[in-house]
Design a protein around this motif. Structure first.
Motif, mmCIF file in Angstrom:
data_model
loop_
_atom_site.group_PDB
_atom_site.id
_atom_site.type_symbol
_atom_site.label_atom_id
_atom_site.label_comp_id
_atom_site.label_asym_id
_atom_site.label_seq_id
_atom_site.Cartn_x
_atom_site.Cartn_y
_atom_site.Cartn_z
ATOM 1 N N GLU A 172 41.341 5.114 -66.486
ATOM 2 C CA GLU A 172 42.358 5.371 -67.508
ATOM 3 C C GLU A 172 41.659 5.565 -68.845
ATOM 4 O O GLU A 172 40.920 4.677 -69.285
ATOM 5 C CB GLU A 172 43.322 4.189 -67.606
ATOM 6 N N LEU A 173 41.880 6.703 -69.457
ATOM 7 C CA LEU A 173 41.308 6.981 -70.771
ATOM 8 C C LEU A 173 42.434 7.038 -71.804
ATOM 9 O O LEU A 173 43.507 7.565 -71.521
ATOM 10 C CB LEU A 173 40.595 8.340 -70.797
ATOM 11 N N MET A 174 42.176 6.537 -72.978
ATOM 12 C CA MET A 174 43.058 6.773 -74.108
ATOM 13 C C MET A 174 42.373 7.834 -74.963
ATOM 14 O O MET A 174 41.208 7.664 -75.352
ATOM 15 C CB MET A 174 43.278 5.498 -74.930
ATOM 16 N N VAL A 175 43.091 8.940 -75.202
ATOM 17 C CA VAL A 175 42.499 10.053 -75.934
ATOM 18 C C VAL A 175 43.368 10.376 -77.144
ATOM 19 O O VAL A 175 44.585 10.547 -77.016
ATOM 20 C CB VAL A 175 42.376 11.304 -75.027
ATOM 21 N N GLU A 176 42.729 10.440 -78.299
ATOM 22 C CA GLU A 176 43.456 10.794 -79.524
ATOM 23 C C GLU A 176 43.627 12.307 -79.622
ATOM 24 O O GLU A 176 42.818 13.060 -79.091
ATOM 25 C CB GLU A 176 42.661 10.312 -80.743
ATOM 26 N N VAL A 218 30.994 3.404 -70.396
ATOM 27 C CA VAL A 218 31.369 4.820 -70.275
ATOM 28 C C VAL A 218 31.877 5.343 -71.621
ATOM 29 O O VAL A 218 31.516 6.443 -72.052
ATOM 30 C CB VAL A 218 32.434 5.012 -69.168
ATOM 31 N N GLU A 264 37.147 11.455 -79.598
ATOM 32 C CA GLU A 264 38.596 11.306 -79.434
ATOM 33 C C GLU A 264 38.970 10.331 -78.310
ATOM 34 O O GLU A 264 40.116 9.920 -78.214
ATOM 35 C CB GLU A 264 39.284 12.663 -79.226
ATOM 36 N N VAL A 265 38.002 9.975 -77.461
ATOM 37 C CA VAL A 265 38.282 8.988 -76.409
ATOM 38 C C VAL A 265 38.132 7.593 -77.007
ATOM 39 O O VAL A 265 37.051 7.209 -77.441
ATOM 40 C CB VAL A 265 37.323 9.164 -75.215
ATOM 41 N N THR A 266 39.235 6.840 -77.045
ATOM 42 C CA THR A 266 39.186 5.554 -77.754
ATOM 43 C C THR A 266 39.163 4.365 -76.802
ATOM 44 O O THR A 266 38.903 3.248 -77.232
ATOM 45 C CB THR A 266 40.394 5.406 -78.700
ATOM 46 N N ASP A 267 39.457 4.579 -75.533
ATOM 47 C CA ASP A 267 39.383 3.461 -74.593
ATOM 48 C C ASP A 267 39.196 3.995 -73.194
ATOM 49 O O ASP A 267 39.741 5.041 -72.840
ATOM 50 C CB ASP A 267 40.663 2.602 -74.674
ATOM 51 N N VAL A 268 38.427 3.269 -72.389
ATOM 52 C CA VAL A 268 38.218 3.624 -70.978
ATOM 53 C C VAL A 268 38.334 2.348 -70.157
ATOM 54 O O VAL A 268 37.725 1.332 -70.492
ATOM 55 C CB VAL A 268 36.815 4.250 -70.750
ATOM 56 N N ARG A 269 39.163 2.398 -69.124
ATOM 57 C CA ARG A 269 39.248 1.285 -68.163
ATOM 58 C C ARG A 269 38.954 1.865 -66.793
ATOM 59 O O ARG A 269 39.481 2.923 -66.431
ATOM 60 C CB ARG A 269 40.656 0.679 -68.136
#
Lengths: 84, 84
Positions: free
Chosen positions: A44-48, B22, B33-38
Protein backbone atom coordinates in the motif's frame (compact mmCIF):
# COMPACT_ATOMS: atom_id res chain seq x y z
CA UNK A 1 -3.65 12.14 -1.88
CA UNK A 2 -4.09 8.69 -3.32
CA UNK A 3 -3.97 5.27 -1.73
CA UNK A 4 -2.47 2.79 -4.17
CA UNK A 5 -2.72 -0.98 -3.67
CA UNK A 6 -0.06 -2.91 -5.57
CA UNK A 7 -0.19 -6.67 -6.07
CA UNK A 8 3.00 -8.38 -7.23
CA UNK A 9 2.80 -12.04 -8.23
CA UNK A 10 5.23 -14.50 -9.72
CA UNK A 11 4.60 -15.20 -13.38
CA UNK A 12 2.65 -18.38 -14.09
CA UNK A 13 5.72 -20.11 -15.57
CA UNK A 14 7.98 -19.37 -12.59
CA UNK A 15 8.33 -21.97 -9.83
CA UNK A 16 7.27 -20.80 -6.37
CA UNK A 17 9.25 -22.78 -3.77
CA UNK A 18 7.88 -20.66 -0.91
CA UNK A 19 4.32 -21.46 -1.96
CA UNK A 20 5.18 -25.15 -2.29
CA UNK A 21 6.65 -25.13 1.23
CA UNK A 22 3.47 -23.55 2.63
CA UNK A 23 1.36 -26.12 0.78
CA UNK A 24 3.38 -28.98 2.25
CA UNK A 25 2.97 -27.48 5.73
CA UNK A 26 -0.79 -27.28 5.20
CA UNK A 27 -0.88 -30.92 4.08
CA UNK A 28 1.13 -31.89 7.18
CA UNK A 29 -1.49 -30.03 9.24
CA UNK A 30 -4.15 -32.12 7.48
CA UNK A 31 -5.57 -29.44 5.18
CA UNK A 32 -5.52 -31.78 2.19
CA UNK A 33 -8.14 -29.70 0.36
CA UNK A 34 -5.55 -27.00 -0.41
CA UNK A 35 -4.05 -28.08 -3.73
CA UNK A 36 -1.93 -25.09 -4.68
CA UNK A 37 -0.39 -22.04 -3.00
CA UNK A 38 1.27 -19.09 -4.75
CA UNK A 39 2.81 -16.32 -2.70
CA UNK A 40 3.17 -12.72 -3.79
CA UNK A 41 3.51 -9.29 -2.30
CA UNK A 42 0.88 -6.74 -1.44
CA UNK A 43 1.91 -3.13 -0.96
CA UNK A 44 0.00 0.00 0.00
CA UNK A 45 1.48 3.32 -1.07
CA UNK A 46 0.28 6.78 -0.15
CA UNK A 47 0.98 9.08 -3.08
CA UNK A 48 0.56 12.85 -3.10
CA UNK A 49 -0.79 14.71 -6.10
CA UNK A 50 2.05 15.99 -8.28
CA UNK A 51 2.44 17.41 -11.77
CA UNK A 52 2.47 13.89 -13.24
CA UNK A 53 -0.55 11.55 -13.37
CA UNK A 54 -0.48 9.13 -10.46
CA UNK A 55 -0.92 6.11 -12.81
CA UNK A 56 2.28 7.05 -14.60
CA UNK A 57 4.24 7.46 -11.36
CA UNK A 58 3.01 4.16 -9.91
CA UNK A 59 3.73 2.24 -13.12
CA UNK A 60 7.28 3.59 -13.17
CA UNK A 61 7.81 2.80 -9.48
CA UNK A 62 6.59 -0.79 -10.02
CA UNK A 63 8.80 -1.31 -13.06
CA UNK A 64 11.88 0.21 -11.45
CA UNK A 65 11.67 -0.96 -7.84
CA UNK A 66 8.64 -2.86 -6.59
CA UNK A 67 8.48 -5.72 -9.10
CA UNK A 68 11.04 -7.66 -11.08
CA UNK A 69 9.50 -7.70 -14.58
CA UNK A 70 11.60 -10.71 -15.58
CA UNK A 71 9.81 -13.06 -13.18
CA UNK A 72 6.92 -11.05 -11.74
CA UNK A 73 3.66 -9.50 -12.88
CA UNK A 74 1.99 -6.64 -11.09
CA UNK A 75 -1.29 -4.83 -11.04
CA UNK A 76 -2.49 -1.90 -9.00
CA UNK A 77 -5.61 -0.06 -7.90
CA UNK A 78 -5.72 3.65 -7.18
CA UNK A 79 -8.16 5.08 -4.66
CA UNK A 80 -8.68 8.71 -3.84
CA UNK A 81 -7.83 9.01 -0.15
CA UNK A 82 -9.29 11.59 2.17
CA UNK A 83 -6.61 14.01 3.37
CA UNK A 84 -6.07 13.74 7.11
CA UNK B 1 -12.68 -25.89 -6.67
CA UNK B 2 -12.22 -22.42 -5.20
CA UNK B 3 -9.60 -19.79 -5.79
CA UNK B 4 -8.93 -17.92 -2.56
CA UNK B 5 -7.05 -14.63 -2.45
CA UNK B 6 -5.57 -13.86 0.96
CA UNK B 7 -4.19 -10.45 1.92
CA UNK B 8 -2.05 -10.25 5.04
CA UNK B 9 -1.07 -6.81 6.31
CA UNK B 10 0.76 -5.56 9.37
CA UNK B 11 -1.55 -4.01 11.95
CA UNK B 12 -1.75 -0.24 11.87
CA UNK B 13 0.14 0.09 15.17
CA UNK B 14 3.06 -2.11 14.11
CA UNK B 15 6.16 -0.51 12.61
CA UNK B 16 7.03 -1.63 9.08
CA UNK B 17 10.81 -1.27 8.60
CA UNK B 18 10.65 -2.97 5.18
CA UNK B 19 8.10 -0.44 3.98
CA UNK B 20 10.17 2.43 5.39
CA UNK B 21 13.24 1.12 3.54
CA UNK B 22 11.30 0.99 0.27
CA UNK B 23 10.01 4.52 0.85
CA UNK B 24 13.54 5.80 1.43
CA UNK B 25 14.69 4.10 -1.77
CA UNK B 26 11.85 5.78 -3.66
CA UNK B 27 12.82 9.17 -2.24
CA UNK B 28 16.44 8.55 -3.26
CA UNK B 29 15.12 7.79 -6.78
CA UNK B 30 13.32 11.14 -6.65
CA UNK B 31 9.75 9.89 -6.20
CA UNK B 32 9.09 12.40 -3.44
CA UNK B 33 5.32 12.15 -3.96
CA UNK B 34 5.26 8.73 -2.24
CA UNK B 35 4.72 9.53 1.43
CA UNK B 36 4.12 6.10 2.93
CA UNK B 37 4.70 2.45 2.05
CA UNK B 38 3.34 -0.58 3.91
CA UNK B 39 4.29 -4.06 2.77
CA UNK B 40 2.18 -7.15 3.21
CA UNK B 41 1.69 -10.54 1.67
CA UNK B 42 -0.68 -11.67 -1.02
CA UNK B 43 -1.42 -15.37 -1.39
CA UNK B 44 -3.52 -17.37 -3.83
CA UNK B 45 -4.76 -20.75 -2.67
CA UNK B 46 -6.59 -23.34 -4.70
CA UNK B 47 -8.98 -25.17 -2.40
CA UNK B 48 -11.02 -28.24 -3.28
CA UNK B 49 -14.56 -28.73 -2.08
CA UNK B 50 -14.65 -30.79 1.10
CA UNK B 51 -17.17 -31.60 3.80
CA UNK B 52 -16.41 -28.32 5.58
CA UNK B 53 -17.34 -24.85 4.26
CA UNK B 54 -14.40 -23.28 2.46
CA UNK B 55 -14.69 -20.05 4.53
CA UNK B 56 -14.16 -22.04 7.70
CA UNK B 57 -11.13 -23.87 6.29
CA UNK B 58 -9.51 -20.68 5.00
CA UNK B 59 -10.10 -18.80 8.24
CA UNK B 60 -8.47 -21.62 10.21
CA UNK B 61 -5.53 -21.81 7.79
CA UNK B 62 -4.96 -18.05 8.09
CA UNK B 63 -5.14 -18.10 11.88
CA UNK B 64 -2.88 -21.11 12.23
CA UNK B 65 -0.28 -20.64 9.49
CA UNK B 66 -0.60 -17.78 7.02
CA UNK B 67 -0.89 -14.80 9.36
CA UNK B 68 0.47 -13.96 12.78
CA UNK B 69 -2.62 -12.63 14.57
CA UNK B 70 -0.47 -10.79 17.14
CA UNK B 71 0.94 -8.35 14.60
CA UNK B 72 -0.98 -8.99 11.38
CA UNK B 73 -4.50 -8.61 10.03
CA UNK B 74 -5.83 -10.63 7.14
CA UNK B 75 -8.77 -10.67 4.80
CA UNK B 76 -9.68 -13.02 2.00
CA UNK B 77 -11.88 -13.34 -1.07
CA UNK B 78 -13.25 -16.63 -2.32
CA UNK B 79 -13.97 -17.17 -6.00
CA UNK B 80 -15.50 -20.21 -7.59
CA UNK B 81 -12.85 -21.50 -9.99
CA UNK B 82 -13.60 -23.46 -13.13
CA UNK B 83 -12.31 -27.02 -12.85
CA UNK B 84 -9.53 -27.68 -15.34
Amino acid sequence: MFKVKVYVTLRESVLDPQGTAVMHSLHAMNYKEVTDVRIGKYMELMVEKSDRPVEEVVKEVCDRLLANPVIEDYRFEIEEAVAQ
